[in-house]
Write a protein that holds these residues in place. Structure first.
Motif, PDB file in Angstrom:
ATOM      1  N   GLN A 130      46.656 -18.251  -9.771  1.00 39.36           N
ATOM      2  CA  GLN A 130      45.222 -18.256  -9.458  1.00 39.36           C
ATOM      3  C   GLN A 130      44.640 -16.845  -9.594  1.00 39.36           C
ATOM      4  O   GLN A 130      43.528 -16.666 -10.105  1.00 39.36           O
ATOM      5  N   THR A 182      47.683 -23.925 -12.810  1.00 37.71           N
ATOM      6  CA  THR A 182      48.084 -23.438 -11.488  1.00 37.71           C
ATOM      7  C   THR A 182      48.988 -24.416 -10.741  1.00 37.71           C
ATOM      8  O   THR A 182      49.605 -24.038  -9.756  1.00 37.71           O
ATOM      9  N   THR A 206      51.957 -19.953  -7.187  1.00 34.46           N
ATOM     10  CA  THR A 206      50.634 -20.586  -7.300  1.00 34.46           C
ATOM     11  C   THR A 206      49.524 -19.570  -7.043  1.00 34.46           C
ATOM     12  O   THR A 206      48.541 -19.514  -7.783  1.00 34.46           O
ATOM     13  N   GLU A 233      44.167 -16.121 -13.296  1.00 35.66           N
ATOM     14  CA  GLU A 233      42.976 -16.796 -13.824  1.00 35.66           C
ATOM     15  C   GLU A 233      41.705 -16.081 -13.384  1.00 35.66           C
ATOM     16  O   GLU A 233      40.785 -15.897 -14.178  1.00 35.66           O
ATOM     17  N   THR A 234      41.641 -15.685 -12.130  1.00 41.40           N
ATOM     18  CA  THR A 234      40.461 -14.992 -11.603  1.00 41.40           C
ATOM     19  C   THR A 234      40.234 -13.679 -12.343  1.00 41.40           C
ATOM     20  O   THR A 234      39.102 -13.358 -12.721  1.00 41.40           O
TER      21      THR A 234
END
Length: 92
Positions: free
Chosen positions: A45, A73, A41, A48-49
């Protein structure tokens, strides 16, 4: 590389960031193999960031095919096992 974040849109990710994306992808493969849901997870994240920060949003009215679609996520380990096998999302 055009990367889609589900529910958010597409981003044009420059070549310089693809190596970073691939490193995260490789760590996700390891997390799935270790059945480490919390690390998976966190890495999703992080991916994505990276795309948000280093990618340029593709205008909504521009139709382009995505080279990569990031999973959500909240992906389960079972779902991840079918995605992150072998080389993961990105080859090489």
């Amino acid at each position: 590389m055009i990367v889609r974040i589900l529910g958010e849109g597409q981003f044009n990710l420059p070549g310089a960031a693809i190596d970073e994306l691939n490193e995260i992808d490789n760590r996700m493969v390891e997390a799935v193999e270790a059945e480490d849901r919390s690390t998976l997870t966190a890495l999703l994240q992080e991916m994505e960031t990276l795309v948000r920060e280093k990618g340029e949003p593709v205008p909504i009215d521009e139709l382009v095919e995505s080279d990569l679609i990031l999973p959500e996520t909240d992906l389960t380990l079972e779902e991840a096992e079918s995605i992150f096998v072998g080389e993961g999302l990105l080859p090489g």
